[in-house]
Write a protein that holds these residues in place. Sequence first.
Motif, PDB file in Angstrom:
ATOM      1  N   ALA A   6       0.843  -1.194   0.000  1.00  0.00           N
ATOM      2  CA  ALA A   6       0.000   0.000   0.000  1.00  0.00           C
ATOM      3  C   ALA A   6       0.878   1.244   0.000  1.00  0.00           C
ATOM      4  N   ARG A   7       0.499   2.241  -0.748  1.00  0.00           N
ATOM      5  CA  ARG A   7       1.255   3.492  -0.847  1.00  0.00           C
ATOM      6  C   ARG A   7       0.443   4.615  -0.206  1.00  0.00           C
ATOM      7  N   PHE A   8       1.188   5.562   0.413  1.00  0.00           N
ATOM      8  CA  PHE A   8       0.550   6.678   1.094  1.00  0.00           C
ATOM      9  C   PHE A   8       1.255   7.965   0.716  1.00  0.00           C
ATOM     10  N   GLU A   9       0.504   9.041   0.685  1.00  0.00           N
ATOM     11  CA  GLU A   9       1.065  10.367   0.457  1.00  0.00           C
ATOM     12  C   GLU A   9       0.607  11.276   1.583  1.00  0.00           C
ATOM     13  N   LEU A  10       1.538  12.087   2.084  1.00  0.00           N
ATOM     14  CA  LEU A  10       1.234  13.071   3.121  1.00  0.00           C
ATOM     15  C   LEU A  10       1.716  14.422   2.634  1.00  0.00           C
ATOM     16  N   GLY A  15       3.575  22.436   1.891  1.00  0.00           N
ATOM     17  CA  GLY A  15       3.079  21.999   0.593  1.00  0.00           C
ATOM     18  C   GLY A  15       3.843  20.858  -0.064  1.00  0.00           C
ATOM     19  N   ARG A  16       4.926  20.394   0.564  1.00  0.00           N
ATOM     20  CA  ARG A  16       5.655  19.257  -0.007  1.00  0.00           C
ATOM     21  C   ARG A  16       4.830  17.985   0.177  1.00  0.00           C
ATOM     22  N   VAL A  17       4.935  17.079  -0.784  1.00  0.00           N
ATOM     23  CA  VAL A  17       4.245  15.797  -0.694  1.00  0.00           C
ATOM     24  C   VAL A  17       5.280  14.715  -0.407  1.00  0.00           C
ATOM     25  N   LEU A  18       5.071  13.995   0.687  1.00  0.00           N
ATOM     26  CA  LEU A  18       5.951  12.894   1.065  1.00  0.00           C
ATOM     27  C   LEU A  18       5.234  11.590   0.748  1.00  0.00           C
ATOM     28  N   ARG A  19       5.971  10.663   0.158  1.00  0.00           N
ATOM     29  CA  ARG A  19       5.389   9.380  -0.233  1.00  0.00           C
ATOM     30  C   ARG A  19       5.994   8.259   0.600  1.00  0.00           C
ATOM     31  N   TYR A  20       5.173   7.301   0.961  1.00  0.00           N
ATOM     32  CA  TYR A  20       5.593   6.158   1.759  1.00  0.00           C
ATOM     33  C   TYR A  20       4.891   4.900   1.276  1.00  0.00           C
ATOM     34  N   GLY A  27       4.633  -3.265   8.981  1.00  0.00           N
ATOM     35  CA  GLY A  27       3.625  -2.316   8.527  1.00  0.00           C
ATOM     36  C   GLY A  27       3.971  -0.854   8.694  1.00  0.00           C
ATOM     37  N   GLY A  28       5.198  -0.521   9.138  1.00  0.00           N
ATOM     38  CA  GLY A  28       5.605   0.877   9.241  1.00  0.00           C
ATOM     39  C   GLY A  28       5.729   1.513   7.874  1.00  0.00           C
ATOM     40  N   LEU A  29       5.819   2.829   7.848  1.00  0.00           N
ATOM     41  CA  LEU A  29       5.867   3.570   6.591  1.00  0.00           C
ATOM     42  C   LEU A  29       7.304   3.878   6.206  1.00  0.00           C
ATOM     43  N   ALA A  44       4.256  -0.690  12.995  1.00  0.00           N
ATOM     44  CA  ALA A  44       3.193   0.225  12.608  1.00  0.00           C
ATOM     45  C   ALA A  44       3.363   1.539  13.347  1.00  0.00           C
ATOM     46  N   GLY A  45       3.162   2.631  12.651  1.00  0.00           N
ATOM     47  CA  GLY A  45       3.290   3.949  13.246  1.00  0.00           C
ATOM     48  C   GLY A  45       4.701   4.501  13.199  1.00  0.00           C
ATOM     49  N   ALA A  46       5.668   3.723  12.720  1.00  0.00           N
ATOM     50  CA  ALA A  46       7.046   4.191  12.578  1.00  0.00           C
ATOM     51  C   ALA A  46       7.250   4.696  11.149  1.00  0.00           C
ATOM     52  N   TYR A  47       8.200   5.631  10.988  1.00  0.00           N
ATOM     53  CA  TYR A  47       8.528   6.205   9.687  1.00  0.00           C
ATOM     54  C   TYR A  47      10.012   6.048   9.411  1.00  0.00           C
ATOM     55  N   VAL A  48      10.353   5.731   8.162  1.00  0.00           N
ATOM     56  CA  VAL A  48      11.741   5.711   7.698  1.00  0.00           C
ATOM     57  C   VAL A  48      11.796   6.651   6.494  1.00  0.00           C
ATOM     58  N   GLU A  49      12.613   7.701   6.632  1.00  0.00           N
ATOM     59  CA  GLU A  49      12.640   8.764   5.632  1.00  0.00           C
ATOM     60  C   GLU A  49      13.628   8.492   4.490  1.00  0.00           C
ATOM     61  N   ALA A  50      13.553   9.326   3.473  1.00  0.00           N
ATOM     62  CA  ALA A  50      14.393   9.230   2.275  1.00  0.00           C
ATOM     63  C   ALA A  50      15.879   9.208   2.641  1.00  0.00           C
ATOM     64  N   GLY A  51      16.623   8.355   1.950  1.00  0.00           N
ATOM     65  CA  GLY A  51      18.059   8.261   2.137  1.00  0.00           C
ATOM     66  C   GLY A  51      18.480   7.390   3.307  1.00  0.00           C
ATOM     67  N   ALA A  52      17.542   6.956   4.121  1.00  0.00           N
ATOM     68  CA  ALA A  52      17.861   6.121   5.283  1.00  0.00           C
ATOM     69  C   ALA A  52      18.090   4.675   4.846  1.00  0.00           C
ATOM     70  N   HIS A  53      18.914   3.973   5.625  1.00  0.00           N
ATOM     71  CA  HIS A  53      19.179   2.547   5.422  1.00  0.00           C
ATOM     72  C   HIS A  53      19.001   1.838   6.753  1.00  0.00           C
ATOM     73  N   VAL A  54      18.235   0.752   6.759  1.00  0.00           N
ATOM     74  CA  VAL A  54      18.041  -0.062   7.958  1.00  0.00           C
ATOM     75  C   VAL A  54      18.513  -1.464   7.624  1.00  0.00           C
ATOM     76  N   GLY A  55      19.472  -1.955   8.414  1.00  0.00           N
ATOM     77  CA  GLY A  55      20.132  -3.223   8.128  1.00  0.00           C
ATOM     78  C   GLY A  55      19.335  -4.452   8.533  1.00  0.00           C
ATOM     79  N   PRO A  56      19.863  -5.627   8.169  1.00  0.00           N
ATOM     80  CA  PRO A  56      19.171  -6.882   8.431  1.00  0.00           C
ATOM     81  C   PRO A  56      18.977  -7.142   9.924  1.00  0.00           C
ATOM     82  N   ARG A  57      17.856  -7.726  10.238  1.00  0.00           N
ATOM     83  CA  ARG A  57      17.486  -8.146  11.587  1.00  0.00           C
ATOM     84  C   ARG A  57      17.350  -6.992  12.573  1.00  0.00           C
ATOM     85  N   SER A  58      17.320  -5.771  12.079  1.00  0.00           N
ATOM     86  CA  SER A  58      17.110  -4.615  12.951  1.00  0.00           C
ATOM     87  C   SER A  58      15.625  -4.393  13.144  1.00  0.00           C
TER      88      SER A  58
END
Length: 141
Positions: A6-10, A15-20, A27-29, A44-58
């Motif tokens: 599922a895709r979301f826009e905020l 006025g910027r549009v952020l996509r997740y 289920g986090g965004l 759920a309820g967590a956000y990971v922003e552009a340019g971020a990297h989250v490694g395995p098993r984290s």
Amino acid sequence: MRTKRARFELETDDGRVLRYARHDNGGGLVSPDAHVHEDASVAAGAYVEAGAHVGPRSRVGAGSWVDRDVRVGADVTVGTSVHLGPGTSVGAGARVGSRAKVGDGVVVEAGAYVPPDEVVPDRTVVRRGRGAAQPLRSVAA
């Protein structure tokens, strides 16, 4: 076979549009410009922003915010309602306690521990202590 996420826009106040998209594990965004390993979980309820990297098993806890250009290594635990500031790096096996606020450009070394409710100033280093991991901060060069 993967299911279509599922895709979301905020829209921000300026006025910027952020996509997740919802991460398959938790289920986090997650921004389409971020990389979260398929073995990581983003609650759920967590956000990971552009340019971020989250490694395995984290694991990124509910209500947490992994800001722009953050690097989270393998086997990291990020508690609930945590903010990791832009450009922060969290080393493998580190733990960040719930409700911690980690500033911009912080380095959390591998295996280090940030206690719950801790406020870590911008551009500091959280080192792994001797014995039990203890936060020791010093100004980064």
